[in-house]
Design a protein around this motif. Structure first.
Motif, PDB file in Angstrom:
ATOM      1  N   SER A 147       0.874  -1.161   0.000  1.00  0.00           N
ATOM      2  CA  SER A 147       0.000   0.000   0.000  1.00  0.00           C
ATOM      3  C   SER A 147       0.919   1.220   0.000  1.00  0.00           C
ATOM      4  N   HIS A 148       0.541   2.270  -0.715  1.00  0.00           N
ATOM      5  CA  HIS A 148       1.455   3.404  -0.914  1.00  0.00           C
ATOM      6  C   HIS A 148       0.909   4.677  -0.283  1.00  0.00           C
ATOM      7  N   ALA A 149       1.803   5.512   0.231  1.00  0.00           N
ATOM      8  CA  ALA A 149       1.366   6.809   0.763  1.00  0.00           C
ATOM      9  C   ALA A 149       2.484   7.831   0.631  1.00  0.00           C
ATOM     10  N   GLY A 150       2.104   9.081   0.713  1.00  0.00           N
ATOM     11  CA  GLY A 150       3.088  10.161   0.602  1.00  0.00           C
ATOM     12  C   GLY A 150       3.204  10.938   1.902  1.00  0.00           C
ATOM     13  N   GLY A 151       2.709  12.162   1.894  1.00  0.00           N
ATOM     14  CA  GLY A 151       2.917  13.039   3.046  1.00  0.00           C
ATOM     15  C   GLY A 151       4.394  13.364   3.129  1.00  0.00           C
ATOM     16  N   ARG A 152       4.909  13.321   4.339  1.00  0.00           N
ATOM     17  CA  ARG A 152       6.351  13.542   4.470  1.00  0.00           C
ATOM     18  C   ARG A 152       7.095  12.239   4.697  1.00  0.00           C
ATOM     19  N   SER A 153       6.351  11.110   4.629  1.00  0.00           N
ATOM     20  CA  SER A 153       6.946   9.843   5.049  1.00  0.00           C
ATOM     21  C   SER A 153       8.193   9.490   4.244  1.00  0.00           C
ATOM     22  N   ALA A 154       8.139   9.700   2.921  1.00  0.00           N
ATOM     23  CA  ALA A 154       9.246   9.240   2.081  1.00  0.00           C
ATOM     24  C   ALA A 154      10.520  10.034   2.354  1.00  0.00           C
ATOM     25  N   LEU A 155      10.404  11.359   2.358  1.00  0.00           N
ATOM     26  CA  LEU A 155      11.613  12.159   2.579  1.00  0.00           C
ATOM     27  C   LEU A 155      12.114  12.011   4.010  1.00  0.00           C
ATOM     28  N   ALA A 156      11.178  11.826   4.945  1.00  0.00           N
ATOM     29  CA  ALA A 156      11.600  11.651   6.340  1.00  0.00           C
ATOM     30  C   ALA A 156      12.458  10.390   6.470  1.00  0.00           C
ATOM     31  N   LEU A 157      12.011   9.299   5.833  1.00  0.00           N
ATOM     32  CA  LEU A 157      12.771   8.055   5.929  1.00  0.00           C
ATOM     33  C   LEU A 157      14.131   8.218   5.232  1.00  0.00           C
ATOM     34  N   ARG A 158      14.102   8.865   4.063  1.00  0.00           N
ATOM     35  CA  ARG A 158      15.353   9.091   3.327  1.00  0.00           C
ATOM     36  C   ARG A 158      16.318   9.949   4.155  1.00  0.00           C
ATOM     37  N   PHE A 159      15.810  11.039   4.725  1.00  0.00           N
ATOM     38  CA  PHE A 159      16.693  11.944   5.473  1.00  0.00           C
ATOM     39  C   PHE A 159      17.069  11.379   6.846  1.00  0.00           C
ATOM     40  N   ALA A 160      16.316  10.378   7.320  1.00  0.00           N
ATOM     41  CA  ALA A 160      16.762   9.678   8.530  1.00  0.00           C
ATOM     42  C   ALA A 160      17.909   8.736   8.165  1.00  0.00           C
ATOM     43  N   GLY A 161      18.128   8.550   6.869  1.00  0.00           N
ATOM     44  CA  GLY A 161      19.286   7.773   6.431  1.00  0.00           C
ATOM     45  C   GLY A 161      18.976   6.336   6.054  1.00  0.00           C
ATOM     46  N   TYR A 162      17.682   6.027   5.859  1.00  0.00           N
ATOM     47  CA  TYR A 162      17.330   4.627   5.596  1.00  0.00           C
ATOM     48  C   TYR A 162      16.639   4.457   4.248  1.00  0.00           C
ATOM     49  N   ASP A 163      16.885   3.302   3.636  1.00  0.00           N
ATOM     50  CA  ASP A 163      16.112   2.908   2.464  1.00  0.00           C
ATOM     51  C   ASP A 163      14.830   2.223   2.903  1.00  0.00           C
ATOM     52  N   ALA A 164      14.867   1.639   4.080  1.00  0.00           N
ATOM     53  CA  ALA A 164      13.678   0.921   4.540  1.00  0.00           C
ATOM     54  C   ALA A 164      13.684   0.778   6.056  1.00  0.00           C
ATOM     55  N   LEU A 165      12.482   0.584   6.561  1.00  0.00           N
ATOM     56  CA  LEU A 165      12.274   0.285   7.980  1.00  0.00           C
ATOM     57  C   LEU A 165      11.509  -1.033   8.031  1.00  0.00           C
ATOM     58  N   VAL A 166      11.986  -1.961   8.848  1.00  0.00           N
ATOM     59  CA  VAL A 166      11.288  -3.236   8.987  1.00  0.00           C
ATOM     60  C   VAL A 166      10.939  -3.447  10.456  1.00  0.00           C
ATOM     61  N   LEU A 167       9.654  -3.611  10.726  1.00  0.00           N
ATOM     62  CA  LEU A 167       9.226  -3.878  12.098  1.00  0.00           C
ATOM     63  C   LEU A 167       8.911  -5.354  12.237  1.00  0.00           C
ATOM     64  N   GLN A 168       9.523  -5.971  13.248  1.00  0.00           N
ATOM     65  CA  GLN A 168       9.244  -7.385  13.514  1.00  0.00           C
ATOM     66  C   GLN A 168       8.794  -7.529  14.957  1.00  0.00           C
ATOM     67  N   GLY A 169       8.068  -8.596  15.243  1.00  0.00           N
ATOM     68  CA  GLY A 169       7.665  -8.856  16.613  1.00  0.00           C
ATOM     69  C   GLY A 169       6.505  -7.977  17.031  1.00  0.00           C
ATOM     70  N   GLN A 170       6.310  -7.914  18.338  1.00  0.00           N
ATOM     71  CA  GLN A 170       5.152  -7.228  18.877  1.00  0.00           C
ATOM     72  C   GLN A 170       5.570  -6.525  20.158  1.00  0.00           C
ATOM     73  N   ALA A 171       5.180  -5.264  20.290  1.00  0.00           N
ATOM     74  CA  ALA A 171       5.495  -4.548  21.527  1.00  0.00           C
ATOM     75  C   ALA A 171       4.665  -5.140  22.667  1.00  0.00           C
ATOM     76  N   ALA A 172       5.205  -5.108  23.870  1.00  0.00           N
ATOM     77  CA  ALA A 172       4.530  -5.738  25.003  1.00  0.00           C
ATOM     78  C   ALA A 172       3.207  -5.036  25.298  1.00  0.00           C
ATOM     79  N   THR A 173       3.189  -3.727  25.163  1.00  0.00           N
ATOM     80  CA  THR A 173       1.948  -2.968  25.353  1.00  0.00           C
ATOM     81  C   THR A 173       1.850  -1.947  24.230  1.00  0.00           C
ATOM     82  N   LEU A 174       0.698  -1.303  24.114  1.00  0.00           N
ATOM     83  CA  LEU A 174       0.513  -0.309  23.054  1.00  0.00           C
ATOM     84  C   LEU A 174       1.615   0.748  23.157  1.00  0.00           C
ATOM     85  N   SER A 175       2.279   1.023  22.042  1.00  0.00           N
ATOM     86  CA  SER A 175       3.476   1.870  22.080  1.00  0.00           C
ATOM     87  C   SER A 175       3.575   2.739  20.840  1.00  0.00           C
ATOM     88  N   CYS A 176       4.461   3.748  20.920  1.00  0.00           N
ATOM     89  CA  CYS A 176       4.817   4.534  19.744  1.00  0.00           C
ATOM     90  C   CYS A 176       6.312   4.364  19.496  1.00  0.00           C
TER      91      CYS A 176
END
Ligand code: SF4
Ligand code: SF4
Ligand code: SF4
Lengths: 141, 583
Positions: B89-118
């Motif tokens: 699924s695709h989206a814009g906003g500032r997400s793409a440049l934010a990820l690029r300027f954070a220095g990453y080509d990608a972010l991968v989330l694995q697992g599950q946080a113990a409680t609701l988190s940010c």
């Protein structure tokens, strides 16, 4: 000499074309931060945008604070920058009353030179080269 | 950053710790769609279900992200709660440049946080913050709270969050990006909800060298002028996508009242012009896009009966959401449409899916298959107030019926009856009743999106019924789009970014190898994505078209059932061959 003014920030759509242009053309960087003009949302996207940039003081407090002559008074307001002289002390950043000088992790500073190169990239004509008096009287910041 | 290595941030939500991985393969996987497929192959499991906590949630940008205008999109990829298969699924906003300027080509989330988190990331930050107090919070409120929880970098960061729908596991739950954009379709919101992630802040605080050659700024200027000074993208700048409402209605191709009609004189109330004249407050843009297609309207509400006291809220609108909660629900007043969209924004449901689902529920009510016991409010075409309440019920899953409907219209129809008139083409239909080619294309498309291929525009130009020509068109159209979504470009810029233009862009930014090989790479990525789709359970033969689609009349006349069936089976076969062929 004219300075960069932002008389129509109420038209801004937050596209960052101006900051990316400054970073690309003036500072030769790829970044949101390494730019003389930086666009912030004034509290989330639903309340519009403001431009963080140099308001062209004359005399400029950042010039007075600079210990090495890296920043010099620009005729018409604002500063000129001699990068080679910068010792990354950060003094200018703190004295600027409007937070116009950005700094990166390496300590390099980025400030508007009032060159006007960003103006053409704004799709909504928010930016203009103009005078400080008119900017303060009529403009948006 | 031009080496062959992707720089990927992997976060283990169970431990709250992460690491940066350098993953080879840039010159063949490019980025975006190609990179997401590579990462799912590495970190995902085709067999385990979507809600197995080890399944990855992936965000990927591309080699041109931020370097050229409209290279402003992020690809999210995951195993979908809607069909338990791999999707994007695709989206814009500032997400793409934010990820690029954070220095990453990608972010991968694995697992599950113990409680609701940010989760909060930047080039030098990785922080998982407990946020139990955000449980049940709507997506707009969540954005406000996140701005307070994570200070700094205003304007230079992106905020992704889910609403109640993601927390309750709705397969229609979307992810809100920077208030006005979304990873909309196929339930990304539920994937984050399942991982106990309420929000993600991406701070784009990095500063990188530029490609050192004179050609780059010159080419940038050329593209910038093409997108701003010519008429190529003027449509999106002017009325925006809602300009299509009137044209599709004129072509007898706009779904009305659960696709019982394809045109209606009441279109006058909800044309793009009407939205602009009555409701348009201002425009917005994704970061890096001078076109600024985001159209933001408002709703005003009187909150004191006796005195004149009002509040107002801003609501973004586009063609698809207007079709879904406007014509599809028989709602023909601009402000009513925005009121319903406002609720969907809060509960964070994909507007297209929710509108189409509620349209089915309305017809099912008319036919006596559903009663107030299920729908809780009286559903009637045109009744915006009831739809606002129903949208809230659907988003929060307030009873068994709405929870089931949240798993997809067909899931509910299988239980209550009425699958003949469920407007589902792989997922809830997009707003194009243009004819046989589009129906087959969305039903079998990789994302079941109208943007997978240009089926809807083919329908609008071709009256002849040539199965081979139509299927060949769909197949030939796809790899080019895969290239765009690997760069990652906004698909509205597809007229600007021809393969030659992409090659030029890659050349001046230091990727000559990619530039010389684009056609083959587009084909390769297309194939890889389909392989993943098949490996996770896709079977084109299992997809059936509900009867409603055979009853439609468009400008070409009534749908030709035999033509539609042949198109569908031929297209399915050809997709299967793509995956099975050697090489
Ligand atoms: S950088 Fe700040 S202090 Fe210096 S001239 Fe500009 S506004 Fe004044
Ligand atoms: S006027 Fe020149 S230095 Fe100032 S922000 Fe614009 S491009 Fe940068
Ligand atoms: S280019 Fe213009 S519209 Fe875009 S962010 Fe800058 S001032 Fe705003």
């Amino acid at each position: 000499m004219k300075i960069l003014t932002t008389p129509h920030m109420d038209r801004c759509i937050g596209c960052h074309s101006c900051s990316l242009a400054c970073a690309r053309l003036v500072n030769k960087r790829f970044s949101w931060e390494a730019a003389g003009i930086r666009i912030e949302s004034s509290g989330g996207l639903s309340s519009g945008f403001l431009a963080k940039r140099c308001l062209a003081c004359d005399p400029a407090p950042c010039v007075a604070a600079c210990p090495t002559d890296c920043l010099r008074q620009r005729p018409g307001g604002g500063v000129t920058v001699r990068r080679k002289l910068c010792i990354r002390c950060g003094e200018c950043i703190d004295v600027c009353p409007v937070d116009a000088i950005a700094v990166d992790a390496a300590g390099d500073i980025y400030v508007c030179l009032h060159c006007g190169r960003c103006v053409a990239f704004c799709p909504h004509d928010c930016l203009e080269m103009g005078s400080a008096e008119i900017q303060n009287m009529e403009g948006e910041l | 950053m031009n080496e062959d290595m992707f720089r990927v941030l992997l976060v283990n939500l169970g431990t709250g710790k992460g690491r940066v991985e350098l993953i080879p393969g840039r010159s063949s996987a490019l980025g975006g769609s190609g990179l997401a497929a590579l990462l799912f192959t590495t970190y995902g499991d085709p067999v385990r279900p979507w809600n197995d906590v080890q399944q990855p949630f992936i965000l990927a940008v591309g080699p041109l992200t931020g370097l050229f205008p409209l290279m402003s999109k992020t690809v999210s990829a995951f195993k979908s709660p809607y069909h338990n298969q791999y999707t994007e699924s695709h989206a814009g906003g500032r997400s793409a440049l934010a990820l690029r300027f954070a220095g990453y080509d990608a972010l991968v989330l694995q697992g599950q946080a113990a409680t609701l988190s940010c989760l909060n990331i930047s080039g030098h930050q990785l922080e998982l913050k407990e946020a139990g107090f955000m449980a049940g919070m709507n997506a707009l409120a969540a954005g406000k709270v996140m701005r307070r929880m994570f200070k700094g970098n205003s304007g230079h960061r992106s905020m992704l969050r889910i609403g109640q729908s993601g927390e309750v596991g709705s397969a229609m739950a979307c992810i809100n990006v920077d208030t006005y954009r979304h990873f909309g379709r196929l339930g990304g919101g539920a994937v984050l909800g399942n991982k106990n992630i309420k929000g993600i802040v991406i701070q784009g605080d990095g500063n990188y060298p530029l490609p050192e050659n004179k050609g780059y700024p010159l080419l940038f200027k050329k593209v910038h002028e093409m997108v701003t000074d010519t008429d190529m993208l003027r449509k999106y700048h002017n009325l925006g996508t809602p300009a299509n409402l009137e044209s599709l209605n004129d072509l007898q191709s706009l779904p009305w009242r659960n696709l019982q009609q394809t045109a209606d004189a009441q279109i006058e109330g909800i044309t793009g012009e009407r939205f602009a004249d009555d409701t348009l407050l201002r425009n917005g843009a994704c970061s890096g896009c001078p076109v600024g297609c985001i159209h933001i309207g408002y709703v005003r509400e009187r909150f004191e009966e006796k005195d004149n006291r009002y509040l107002y809220r801003q609501v973004a609108y586009d063609y698809e959401p207007i079709f879904a909660v406007g014509s599809m629900l028989g709602v023909t007043k601009t402000f009513d449409v925005l009121r319903i969209l406002d609720i969907l924004e809060k509960v964070c449901l994909d507007a297209m899916s929710a509108g189409v689902a509620l349209a089915w529920a309305t017809e099912a009510t008319d036919r006596g298959l559903l009663s107030r016991k299920e729908t809780l409010v009286p559903l009637r075409f045109g009744d915006a107030t009831s739809y606002m309440a129903a949208a809230m019920h659907l988003g929060t899953g307030s009873n068994e019926f709405y929870r089931l409907l949240g798993q997809g219209t067909l899931a509910a129809a299988n239980s209550y009856g009425g699958s003949d008139f469920a407007c589902v083409l792989g997922q809830e239909m997009a707003g194009y009743a243009t004819g046989e080619v589009f129906f087959a294309a969305q039903a079998l498309g990789f994302r079941h999106s109208h943007l997978d291929t240009g089926g809807y525009s083919y329908d609008q130009k071709h009256k002849e019924k040539d199965v081979d020509a139509a299927v060949s068109f769909l197949l030939q159209d796809e790899p080019g789009r895969c290239l765009l979504t690997s760069m990652v470009s906004c698909l509205f810029a597809r007229s600007v970014y021809s393969e030659e233009m992409l090659a030029e862009c890659l050349e001046v930014t230091g990727y000559p190898e990619m530039a010389s090989n684009l056609e083959a790479l587009g084909e390769k990525i297309r194939r890889h994505r389909w392989q993943l789709r098949f490996a996770t359970g896709f079977n084109p033969d299992e997809i059936t078209l509900p009867k409603r689609f055979y009853k439609v009349s468009t400008w070409k006349g009534p749908i030709d059932a035999a033509y539609l069936d042949t198109l569908k089976s031929e297209y399915g076969q050809r997709i299967r061959q793509l995956v099975e062929k050697e090489g």
